[in-house]
Scaffold this motif. Structure first.
Motif, PDB file in Angstrom:
ATOM      1  N   LEU A   1       0.831  -1.209   0.000  1.00 49.14           N
ATOM      2  CA  LEU A   1       0.000   0.000   0.000  1.00 49.14           C
ATOM      3  C   LEU A   1       0.860   1.251   0.000  1.00 49.14           C
ATOM      4  O   LEU A   1       0.534   2.247  -0.669  1.00 49.14           O
ATOM      5  N   ALA A   2       1.965   1.232   0.752  1.00 51.96           N
ATOM      6  CA  ALA A   2       2.866   2.386   0.756  1.00 51.96           C
ATOM      7  C   ALA A   2       3.496   2.591  -0.619  1.00 51.96           C
ATOM      8  O   ALA A   2       3.682   3.727  -1.070  1.00 51.96           O
ATOM      9  N   THR A   3       3.816   1.488  -1.296  1.00 52.36           N
ATOM     10  CA  THR A   3       4.373   1.601  -2.645  1.00 52.36           C
ATOM     11  C   THR A   3       3.382   2.288  -3.581  1.00 52.36           C
ATOM     12  O   THR A   3       3.752   3.207  -4.333  1.00 52.36           O
TER      13      THR A   3
ATOM     14  N   LEU B   1      -3.020   4.371   4.557  1.00 58.05           N
ATOM     15  CA  LEU B   1      -2.351   4.273   3.258  1.00 58.05           C
ATOM     16  C   LEU B   1      -3.329   3.851   2.167  1.00 58.05           C
ATOM     17  O   LEU B   1      -3.288   4.379   1.044  1.00 58.05           O
ATOM     18  N   ALA B   2      -4.214   2.900   2.486  1.00 53.96           N
ATOM     19  CA  ALA B   2      -5.195   2.451   1.497  1.00 53.96           C
ATOM     20  C   ALA B   2      -6.124   3.595   1.100  1.00 53.96           C
ATOM     21  O   ALA B   2      -6.424   3.785  -0.087  1.00 53.96           O
ATOM     22  N   ARG B   3      -6.574   4.341   2.084  1.00 50.78           N
ATOM     23  CA  ARG B   3      -7.488   5.459   1.816  1.00 50.78           C
ATOM     24  C   ARG B   3      -6.829   6.514   0.934  1.00 50.78           C
ATOM     25  O   ARG B   3      -7.427   7.009  -0.036  1.00 50.78           O
ATOM     26  N   ALA B   4      -5.575   6.853   1.249  1.00 50.59           N
ATOM     27  CA  ALA B   4      -4.875   7.884   0.471  1.00 50.59           C
ATOM     28  C   ALA B   4      -4.540   7.392  -0.930  1.00 50.59           C
ATOM     29  O   ALA B   4      -4.644   8.150  -1.905  1.00 50.59           O
ATOM     30  N   ALA B   5      -4.136   6.127  -1.059  1.00 51.00           N
ATOM     31  CA  ALA B   5      -3.832   5.595  -2.389  1.00 51.00           C
ATOM     32  C   ALA B   5      -5.083   5.543  -3.246  1.00 51.00           C
ATOM     33  O   ALA B   5      -5.069   5.922  -4.432  1.00 51.00           O
ATOM     34  N   ASP B   6      -6.183   5.079  -2.662  1.00 51.57           N
ATOM     35  CA  ASP B   6      -7.451   5.005  -3.396  1.00 51.57           C
ATOM     36  C   ASP B   6      -7.893   6.395  -3.866  1.00 51.57           C
ATOM     37  O   ASP B   6      -8.366   6.558  -4.993  1.00 51.57           O
ATOM     38  N   ALA B   7      -7.716   7.388  -3.014  1.00 50.74           N
ATOM     39  CA  ALA B   7      -8.111   8.754  -3.382  1.00 50.74           C
ATOM     40  C   ALA B   7      -7.294   9.283  -4.555  1.00 50.74           C
ATOM     41  O   ALA B   7      -7.741  10.179  -5.288  1.00 50.74           O
ATOM     42  N   SER B   8      -6.083   8.710  -4.763  1.00 48.75           N
ATOM     43  CA  SER B   8      -5.239   9.115  -5.887  1.00 48.75           C
ATOM     44  C   SER B   8      -5.587   8.376  -7.173  1.00 48.75           C
ATOM     45  O   SER B   8      -4.995   8.659  -8.215  1.00 48.75           O
ATOM     46  N   GLY B   9      -6.509   7.415  -7.092  1.00 44.78           N
ATOM     47  CA  GLY B   9      -6.911   6.669  -8.277  1.00 44.78           C
ATOM     48  C   GLY B   9      -6.417   5.245  -8.328  1.00 44.78           C
ATOM     49  O   GLY B   9      -6.693   4.523  -9.298  1.00 44.78           O
TER      50      GLY B   9
ATOM     51  N   ALA C   1       1.914   7.272  -6.554  1.00 47.48           N
ATOM     52  CA  ALA C   1       1.012   8.379  -6.884  1.00 47.48           C
ATOM     53  C   ALA C   1       1.547   9.713  -6.385  1.00 47.48           C
ATOM     54  O   ALA C   1       1.561  10.709  -7.122  1.00 47.48           O
ATOM     55  N   LYS C   2       2.007   9.737  -5.150  1.00 43.58           N
ATOM     56  CA  LYS C   2       2.427  11.009  -4.550  1.00 43.58           C
ATOM     57  C   LYS C   2       3.739  11.529  -5.127  1.00 43.58           C
ATOM     58  O   LYS C   2       3.848  12.707  -5.479  1.00 43.58           O
ATOM     59  N   ASN C   3       4.747  10.661  -5.213  1.00 49.91           N
ATOM     60  CA  ASN C   3       6.086  11.110  -5.606  1.00 49.91           C
ATOM     61  C   ASN C   3       6.314  11.085  -7.105  1.00 49.91           C
ATOM     62  O   ASN C   3       7.123  11.865  -7.623  1.00 49.91           O
ATOM     63  N   HIS C   4       5.617  10.187  -7.816  1.00 51.31           N
ATOM     64  CA  HIS C   4       5.925   9.981  -9.237  1.00 51.31           C
ATOM     65  C   HIS C   4       4.721  10.195 -10.151  1.00 51.31           C
ATOM     66  O   HIS C   4       4.840   9.992 -11.366  1.00 51.31           O
ATOM     67  N   LYS C   5       3.582  10.562  -9.581  1.00 52.30           N
ATOM     68  CA  LYS C   5       2.365  10.876 -10.352  1.00 52.30           C
ATOM     69  C   LYS C   5       1.902   9.711 -11.211  1.00 52.30           C
ATOM     70  O   LYS C   5       1.285   9.910 -12.273  1.00 52.30           O
ATOM     71  N   ILE C   6       2.185   8.493 -10.765  1.00 49.72           N
ATOM     72  CA  ILE C   6       1.699   7.297 -11.456  1.00 49.72           C
ATOM     73  C   ILE C   6       0.494   6.786 -10.682  1.00 49.72           C
ATOM     74  O   ILE C   6       0.628   6.279  -9.566  1.00 49.72           O
ATOM     75  N   THR C   7      -0.681   6.952 -11.256  1.00 44.37           N
ATOM     76  CA  THR C   7      -1.913   6.633 -10.533  1.00 44.37           C
ATOM     77  C   THR C   7      -2.686   5.456 -11.135  1.00 44.37           C
ATOM     78  O   THR C   7      -3.596   4.939 -10.495  1.00 44.37           O
ATOM     79  N   ASN C   8      -2.329   5.044 -12.351  1.00 46.42           N
ATOM     80  CA  ASN C   8      -2.982   3.885 -12.967  1.00 46.42           C
ATOM     81  C   ASN C   8      -2.303   2.626 -12.437  1.00 46.42           C
ATOM     82  O   ASN C   8      -1.524   1.959 -13.122  1.00 46.42           O
ATOM     83  N   VAL C   9      -2.592   2.342 -11.167  1.00 42.57           N
ATOM     84  CA  VAL C   9      -1.880   1.308 -10.413  1.00 42.57           C
ATOM     85  C   VAL C   9      -2.894   0.352  -9.802  1.00 42.57           C
ATOM     86  O   VAL C   9      -3.959   0.771  -9.338  1.00 42.57           O
ATOM     87  N   ALA C  10      -2.555  -0.940  -9.777  1.00 43.20           N
ATOM     88  CA  ALA C  10      -3.373  -1.940  -9.091  1.00 43.20           C
ATOM     89  C   ALA C  10      -2.567  -2.562  -7.965  1.00 43.20           C
ATOM     90  O   ALA C  10      -1.408  -2.943  -8.160  1.00 43.20           O
TER      91      ALA C  10
ATOM     92  N   ILE D   1       7.635   0.178   6.861  1.00 42.45           N
ATOM     93  CA  ILE D   1       6.578   0.302   5.849  1.00 42.45           C
ATOM     94  C   ILE D   1       6.742   1.551   4.982  1.00 42.45           C
ATOM     95  O   ILE D   1       6.759   1.455   3.742  1.00 42.45           O
ATOM     96  N   PRO D   2       6.860   2.753   5.557  1.00 36.15           N
ATOM     97  CA  PRO D   2       6.958   3.925   4.672  1.00 36.15           C
ATOM     98  C   PRO D   2       8.212   3.923   3.803  1.00 36.15           C
ATOM     99  O   PRO D   2       8.144   4.218   2.609  1.00 36.15           O
ATOM    100  N   VAL D   3       9.366   3.591   4.395  1.00 41.55           N
ATOM    101  CA  VAL D   3      10.596   3.648   3.605  1.00 41.55           C
ATOM    102  C   VAL D   3      10.634   2.523   2.577  1.00 41.55           C
ATOM    103  O   VAL D   3      11.121   2.722   1.450  1.00 41.55           O
ATOM    104  N   GLY D   4      10.101   1.348   2.910  1.00 40.00           N
ATOM    105  CA  GLY D   4      10.043   0.278   1.923  1.00 40.00           C
ATOM    106  C   GLY D   4       9.182   0.644   0.742  1.00 40.00           C
ATOM    107  O   GLY D   4       9.544   0.392  -0.420  1.00 40.00           O
ATOM    108  N   GLY D   5       8.029   1.260   1.005  1.00 39.73           N
ATOM    109  CA  GLY D   5       7.164   1.708  -0.077  1.00 39.73           C
ATOM    110  C   GLY D   5       7.788   2.813  -0.899  1.00 39.73           C
ATOM    111  O   GLY D   5       7.689   2.837  -2.138  1.00 39.73           O
TER     112      GLY D   5
END
Length: 416
Positions: A45-47, A191-199, A52-61, A372-376
């Motif tokens: 989830l952190a990945t 993390l799930a909530r924030a990732a989902d909000a990014s798409g 999305a946050k650092n690299h603007k890649i949001t088409n992610v599963a 978790i955060p640094v691994g992601g």
């Protein structure tokens, strides 16, 4: 995404709490994504969040074979620390602590990170020499550390055993003030909530059963819900990393063990720090609900069974009763195990897998939750750029054939 705040809580209270939206969606998988992350635990989830946050890649599963956070993320003792010896490890884990320090604000979700400090006690003069060495190494590496004498330890842990017949009397210890604990479920949910909000699509009950390769490159995965293709794939599956890698024909230097933990009945406040006593192999803290969260060493039988056993229970709890005799009659509520992925040097593996297009984040052993955060962050960087961040470079798979190991068995609490 609804922004959580005191005002929002007050408003929804007036509405009978009928206006809350779901924290994340449950979408059907699409046939193709820009990136796939295997594993819906904290690291996966952190990945997705940092893609999305650092690299603007949001088409992610994010593909999870069970339920979100149902693996090691929900089966650990929640300790967050960076009291490691070698510069590479100290830099890695301390960046993780720094990310944790701002994570509640970044996610708009309270992960309940409590920086109550962690003490590793010394129980002989020789231990005190090693404690001084550890303290100096941490300070040289830019990590906070204090060398405590016996009286300073007992001031922080007044219930500690001071009986004349104590098997391992306390001589002092090492304190990391910035260490502490966090709420494991809250980390996953935030993390799930924030990732989902990014798409990002978080797809539960979707087991990866194989990889799709074309011209020597990994271009997708076979799953229990059909094939899914992607431009790049990252695997963050903790104790099952060797299983996933074997599907791609890769043999990892990992052994999976059960790491057991315990929670007691709720008590009034008796402990406001995390304490590890190495001679007993036991450590514990007290949760915000009052329960003692207790952990110990690895059960040295390779296993994928997420359950405890009585011999290990006896070993760990006997250590606790010796450390704090006043807790000997406290009742347990739960006993469980997580499956940890241990490498020969007790340090993680972050980097290319050997199959083009597939990257790994694994081998954290007992240090998965704290990282978790640094691994992601680092896996997202690899997937987005195809290159190592300087923090992850020393932890590449190539260190094993070259012998350039980073042996953190002592700092990670794994004897070998």
């Amino acid at each position: 995404m609804t922004r959580y705040s005191a005002f929002t809580l007050f408003r929804e209270g007036l509405r009978g709490h009928k206006g809350w939206s779901k924290a994340w969606r449950s979408p059907e998988p699409k046939p193709e994504y820009d990136a796939i992350v295997i594993g819906g635990g904290g690291h996966g989830l952190a990945t997705a969040y940092y893609l999305a946050k650092n690299h603007k890649i949001t088409n992610v599963a994010v593909l999870e074979k069970g339920w979100l956070g149902g693996g090691n993320t929900g089966r650990n003792t929640t300790v967050i620390r960076s009291n490691y010896f070698y510069p590479e490890s100290a830099a890695l884990y301390d960046f993780g602590v720094k990310l944790y320090e701002g994570l509640s604000r970044d996610l708009n979700y309270n992960i309940m990170f409590s920086q109550r400090g962690m003490i590793v006690t010394a129980h002989s003069e020789a231990d005190m020499e090693m404690a001084a060495r550890q303290t100096n190494a941490m300070r040289l590496n830019g990590v906070d550390a204090e060398l405590l004498d016996r009286d300073q330890v007992l001031k922080r842990i007044p219930l500690a055993n001071t009986r004349p017949d104590c098997r391992h009397p306390i001589h002092g210890g090492v304190l990391q003030p910035r260490a502490g604990t966090g709420r494991h479920d809250a980390v996953a949910w935030g993390l799930a909530r924030a990732a989902d909000a990014s798409g990002v699509d978080i797809i539960q009950n979707c087991e990866v059963t194989g990889f799709i390769t074309e011209a020597g490159r990994c271009v997708g995965v076979e799953t229990s819900r059909g094939p899914i293709r992607a431009g790049v794939i990252g695997a963050a599956t903790a104790g099952h990393s060797s299983v996933i890698a074997s599907m791609a024909g890769i043999q990892l230097p990992i052994t999976s063990y059960a790491l057991q933990a315990f929670v007691s009945e709720p008590l009034k406040p008796v402990m406001d720090t995390v304490w590890l006593a190495p001679p007993f192999g036991t450590y514990f803290s007290q949760s915000d609900k009052g329960g003692l969260v207790i952990g110990g060493g690895l059960d040295r039988v390779p296993s994928y069974g997420q359950r405890g056993n009585l011999p290990m229970q006896e070993t760990v709890l006997a250590g606790l009763a010796e450390m704090v005799p006043a807790l000997a009659k406290v009742k347990l509520l739960r006993h469980w195990a997580g499956i940890v992925d241990v490498t020969p040097d007790s340090s993680p593996i972050i980097g290319p897998s050997g199959l083009d297009g597939l990257y790994l984040n694994c081998g954290w052993g007992t240090g998965g939750f704290k990282s978790i955060p640094v691994g992601g962050w680092l896996l997202a960087h690899l997937m987005a750029t195809g290159r190592h961040d300087p923090l992850s470079q020393p932890f590449d798979l190539t260190r094993f054939p070259t012998g350039r190991l980073i042996d953190e068995g002592a700092a990670s609490g794994i004897a070998h």
